[in-house]
Design an enzyme around this catalytic site. Sequence first.
Site, PDB file in Angstrom:
ATOM      1  N   ASP A 170       0.754  -1.257   0.000  1.00 17.25           N
ATOM      2  CA  ASP A 170       0.000   0.000   0.000  1.00 17.25           C
ATOM      3  C   ASP A 170       0.785   1.308   0.000  1.00 17.25           C
ATOM      4  OD1 ASP A 170      -1.876  -1.928   0.342  1.00 17.25           O
ATOM      5  OD2 ASP A 170      -2.500  -1.286   2.335  1.00 17.25           O
ATOM      6  N   GLU A 404       1.556  -9.176  11.440  1.00 20.59           N
ATOM      7  CA  GLU A 404       1.301  -8.778  10.052  1.00 20.59           C
ATOM      8  C   GLU A 404       2.629  -8.479   9.333  1.00 20.59           C
ATOM      9  OE1 GLU A 404      -1.173  -5.321   9.978  1.00 20.59           O
ATOM     10  OE2 GLU A 404      -1.583  -5.423   7.827  1.00 20.59           O
TER      11      GLU A 404
HETATM   12  C1  9WN Z   1      -6.108  -2.067   2.228  1.00 17.37           C
HETATM   13  C2  9WN Z   1      -5.715  -7.143   4.323  1.00 17.37           C
HETATM   14  C3  9WN Z   1      -4.958  -6.070   3.571  1.00 17.37           C
HETATM   15  C4  9WN Z   1      -3.846  -6.652   2.683  1.00 17.37           C
HETATM   16  C5  9WN Z   1      -2.938  -5.567   2.114  1.00 17.37           C
HETATM   17  C6  9WN Z   1      -2.417  -4.746   3.294  1.00 17.37           C
HETATM   18  C7  9WN Z   1      -3.592  -4.140   4.060  1.00 17.37           C
HETATM   19  C8  9WN Z   1      -5.541  -2.657   3.525  1.00 17.37           C
HETATM   20  C9  9WN Z   1      -5.450  -1.571   4.581  1.00 17.37           C
HETATM   21  O1  9WN Z   1      -4.420  -5.166   4.543  1.00 17.37           O
HETATM   22  O2  9WN Z   1      -4.274  -3.243   3.191  1.00 17.37           O
HETATM   23  O3  9WN Z   1      -6.341  -3.085   1.304  1.00 17.37           O
HETATM   24  O4  9WN Z   1      -6.504  -1.102   4.992  1.00 17.37           O
HETATM   25  O5  9WN Z   1      -4.347  -1.186   4.976  1.00 17.37           O
HETATM   26  O6  9WN Z   1      -1.521  -3.780   2.868  1.00 17.37           O
HETATM   27  O7  9WN Z   1      -1.881  -6.125   1.381  1.00 17.37           O
HETATM   28  O8  9WN Z   1      -4.415  -7.373   1.641  1.00 17.37           O
HETATM   29  O9  9WN Z   1      -4.817  -7.948   5.025  1.00 17.37           O
END
Ligand code: 9WN
Length: 437
Positions: A170, A404
């Site tokens: 992200d 995470e």
């Molecule tokens: C936005 C769910 C997701 C992962 C992504 C990670 C994080 C979300 C956020 O969490 O992103 O999609 O709200 O930060 O970066 O890779 O799929 O685990």
Amino acid sequence: MYSTDQLRNHFTAVLNDNWQDGFTIPCQGLYPFQWFWDSGFIALGWAHLDMDRAKQEILALLKGQWSNGFIPHIVFHNPSDSYYPGPEVYRADLSEHAPEIPTSGITQPPVTGFVLQDMFRISGNSQELLFFIDSIYDQVFANHQYFYENRDPNMEGLVYICHNWEAGTDNTPVWDLIWDTFSVPEYQLNRKDTKLIDASHRPSDAEYRYYIHLVELFKSWNYQDDLIAEQCPFLIQDPLFNSMLIASNRSLIWLGELLGRDQQVEQLRAWTELAVQGMNDKLYDPDLKGYVYYDLRGERKLPYLSSSSFAPLMAQIPSASQADEMIGHLCGGRFGGKDQENFLCASFDPLSEWFESSRYWRGPVWINLNWIIYKGLRNYQLNTEAEQIKKDTLDLLTKYGCFEYFEPSREMNEGLKAGYGGNNFSWSAALGLDLLN
Ligand code: 9WN
């Protein structure tokens, strides 16, 4: 410290706790819905424990598929107010293609194809699983068709992403260069993540305003792909995203041959051939010795190394000599450190001035990228590097549990606070389980 059996039990408990009667959330509180690429990695974990749940995970994701083949990055199966932005921000219903169930309006790396092939292998090539794959093959194929027909304006085999959340990585520092090219209104944010997690380990509010602004633009265009391609200020060819698509193409070819789907296989072969050529001609940087991003809007290469630079190994894109060049960065190189002082593999170049060891995708180690790189190294029989990254991954999970993301520096790991973000995170558990098997 856990023994292997304890570790396996711990991974299993995390997946069981996050199971929601039909799909798995990435993490309690922080991520209360189903995410696209998470669901693929999680299905692999389930495949080792309970194949029926693995199948349900994939079916639940496909419930969110749009009529044009697009698969959204979040399927909002259930209401929850612990995550921002929710369905009322995305307003996917503005698109003529959206399904009944609320979803986001952006996508994520398409991992489903190679996950299905792996599930088949884990099942011991079960006929029953092959029937299951046959029953959803057209939907997964339609997703690939959506990408190649709507997101490759120059017909060069490389699809674009139009939002940083589509990358899955992200807030990689590379996006800063894109944010510098336009400005955004002072949106009022309603962030929940920074109330749950140390804000210094998450993206900033200033970055979030860009993320929300892009969604607002898509809504103003009713999520029409032609308008996005013409006008979106964020239009990136991402080596990780394209590698996941190509790896999934290859798996769909392999499975399609078993299933006698000649026409689809022929189409997939044509996409793959062009895509591999595009990756090597356009995204491989011979000076940096790795794959990099290309900014389609600004027509420029973004020459910086990240863990995504190594993802093409998994899709068998580099030649053997390119692969040899690339791995110079791992053991004893800029990612591992001269004396291997870092756990593999930092999400961004540890020697860069932009590297931040504890902030999200700007430096920390992520288990899914490690797994992708491990698989890639194995493809090329680069066994020393493969074993190192596998060991580092399991060591981090053993020492700290299913966080995470993790601190790359071994020295800083001597302190206790080295697992960051959400705890009991599903793909960390699922892929840990896969590495143990
Ligand atoms: C936005 C769910 C997701 C992962 C992504 C990670 C994080 C979300 C956020 O969490 O992103 O999609 O709200 O930060 O970066 O890779 O799929 O685990």
